[in-house]
Design an enzyme around this catalytic site. Structure first.
Site, PDB file in Angstrom:
ATOM      1  N   THR A 193      31.470  51.051  32.829  1.00  0.00           N
ATOM      2  CA  THR A 193      30.833  50.265  33.889  1.00  0.00           C
ATOM      3  C   THR A 193      29.641  51.015  34.481  1.00  0.00           C
ATOM      4  OG1 THR A 193      32.840  49.110  34.473  1.00  0.00           O
ATOM      5  CG2 THR A 193      31.281  49.443  36.255  1.00  0.00           C
ATOM      6  N   VAL A 222      40.090  39.715  35.409  1.00  0.00           N
ATOM      7  CA  VAL A 222      38.912  40.220  36.117  1.00  0.00           C
ATOM      8  C   VAL A 222      39.314  41.516  36.814  1.00  0.00           C
ATOM      9  CG1 VAL A 222      37.238  39.765  37.937  1.00  0.00           C
ATOM     10  CG2 VAL A 222      38.021  37.882  36.492  1.00  0.00           C
ATOM     11  N   THR A 244      33.992  52.877  39.369  1.00  0.00           N
ATOM     12  CA  THR A 244      34.297  52.647  37.955  1.00  0.00           C
ATOM     13  C   THR A 244      35.678  53.210  37.691  1.00  0.00           C
ATOM     14  OG1 THR A 244      33.772  53.203  35.671  1.00  0.00           O
ATOM     15  CG2 THR A 244      33.056  54.793  37.348  1.00  0.00           C
TER      16      THR A 244
HETATM   17  N1  ASP Z   1      36.407  48.943  36.517  1.00  0.00           N
HETATM   18  C1  ASP Z   1      36.165  48.186  35.326  1.00  0.00           C
HETATM   19  C2  ASP Z   1      37.230  47.140  35.172  1.00  0.00           C
HETATM   20  O1  ASP Z   1      38.375  47.421  35.462  1.00  0.00           O
HETATM   21  C3  ASP Z   1      36.130  49.017  34.096  1.00  0.00           C
HETATM   22  C4  ASP Z   1      35.142  50.148  34.131  1.00  0.00           C
HETATM   23  O2  ASP Z   1      34.972  50.791  35.168  1.00  0.00           O
HETATM   24  O3  ASP Z   1      34.524  50.417  33.083  1.00  0.00           O
HETATM   25  O4  ASP Z   1      36.932  46.067  34.711  1.00  0.00           O
END
Ligand code: ASP
Length: 354
Positions: A193, A222, A244
């Site tokens: 992310t 989601v 993230t």
């Molecule tokens: N936080 C994001 C999710 O759970 C994943 C990520 O941080 O790459 O969708």
């Protein structure tokens, strides 16, 4: 009139008093946290990631240096990361169980706490811009799926063919997850992310986050990234945060809002306890660092991992993560400028410079 005076008085109380040498602007970015193994990182790969982070950092810094807004700076920083196949956002997004790329993004302006978010979007090249359009040009905060795409079409966003987002490495990750019955974390190793947080020269903060989610997601899953208060939050009275990590845990803790709420409380207590009116209620870098580390420890306590980036009205640009690494960068008007990938074994916190 009474209301106006009360509002002004409140603003005076709650705006942190800034130190003379506080940075005029600050920016922090991330391109995901995760189990990053230095041995797996070839010099070429490392150079590619560092160059991509530098490009994003410079795009955002330029806006801030030239007196632009925190909102414009975070968009300028996030767009090149959405366009880069290295990160799990826009091009290079992970695949869902059904073999599609479904994108989530959110954005928030600390001036008025206006916010926009989209989830499950498949044909918008830069979801962060669509989230911002929801913020500025609709009466809503959060749009999803087909509805979000209809809104995009109505607002003149070009339709990007879904193949644009697909990359071989992400497809292989999905195939391996299915064949070996693995979890997303086993194949992704890192959360890719992207996010940015900024403080501009007018004292306004902003935050934005964009993601493809987690490999093999299904049933309309989601994560935290598009949820205001979980993956993204901005409030001029406190801070701007982008997260993230393992989204389910960040949702349960309400990470981004939790951090801002704690910082706001520190400001308020300092203002209330100040012995003289000009004693100030600025939060020190080590206090802000303590708060983000504590909230990340709470995430870890539940079993989640990941990281956050933070800027405060005082100009502190900080990180906290409980993974072995986080793609990250920060820059301030005071001359700080750095990108990083790896950290220590379990938790790394930056050394606050200001
Ligand atoms: N936080 C994001 C999710 O759970 C994943 C990520 O941080 O790459 O969708």
């Amino acid at each position: 009139m009474k209301k106006l005076i009360a509002a002004l008085a409140l603003a005076l109380i709650t705006q942190p008093a800034l130190a003379e040498d506080a940075p005029k602007w600050s920016l922090a970015i991330h391109g995901g946290a995760g189990t990053l193994d230095p041995k797996q990182m070839t010099p070429e790969k490392r150079a590619a990631y560092e160059a991509a982070l530098q490009a994003a950092l410079e795009a955002g810094s330029k806006v801030l240096r030239e007196g632009g807004s925190a909102m414009d700076a975070i968009k300028a920083a996030i767009i090149p990361m959405e366009d880069s196949p290295l990160f799990n956002a826009g091009k290079g997004a992970v695949f869902t169980w059904d073999g599609t790329n479904e994108l989530d993004a959110s954005i928030m302006d600390g001036r008025d706490r206006s916010a926009g978010a989209v989830a499950g979007v498949k044909t918008v090249r830069n979801p962060i811009l669509l989230a911002d359009k929801v913020r500025t040009d609709s009466e809503h905060v959060f749009l999803m799926g087909a509805g979000a795409e209809a809104f995009a079409l109505e607002k003149g966003f070009p339709v990007t063919p879904p193949e644009y987002f697909a990359t071989p490495a992400r497809r292989e990750a999905l195939e391996r997850l299915k064949a070996e019955k693995l979890l997303a974390l086993d194949v992704d190793h890192k959360f890719g992310t992207v996010g940015a947080v900024a403080l501009d020269q007018n004292g306004n903060v902003a935050a934005g986050t964009s993601t493809g989610g987690m490999t093999g997601k299904r049933w309309g899953r989601v994560g935290d990234a598009p949820v205001i208060g979980a993956g993204t939050y901005a409030d001029n009275r406190a801070c701007a945060v982008s997260a993230t990590g393992w989204g389910e845990y960040f949702l349960r803790v309400g990470v981004a809002h939790e951090i801002c709420a704690r910082l706001r409380a520190v400001h308020e207590v300092k203002a209330a306890m100040a012995s003289t009116p000009d004693a100030g209620n600025a939060v020190e870098a080590k206090e802000a660092q303590y708060i983000i580390d504590e909230v990340m420890a709470d995430v870890a306590g539940l079993g989640g991992d990941g990281g956050v980036i933070l800027v405060t009205p005082e100009g502190h640009a900080l990180f906290s993560f409980n993974t072995t690494g986080m793609y990250r960068g920060r820059a301030t008007s005071a001359g700080l400028r750095e990108v990083g990938i790896f950290g220590g074994e379990t938790k790394v916190t930056s050394t606050p410079d200001h």
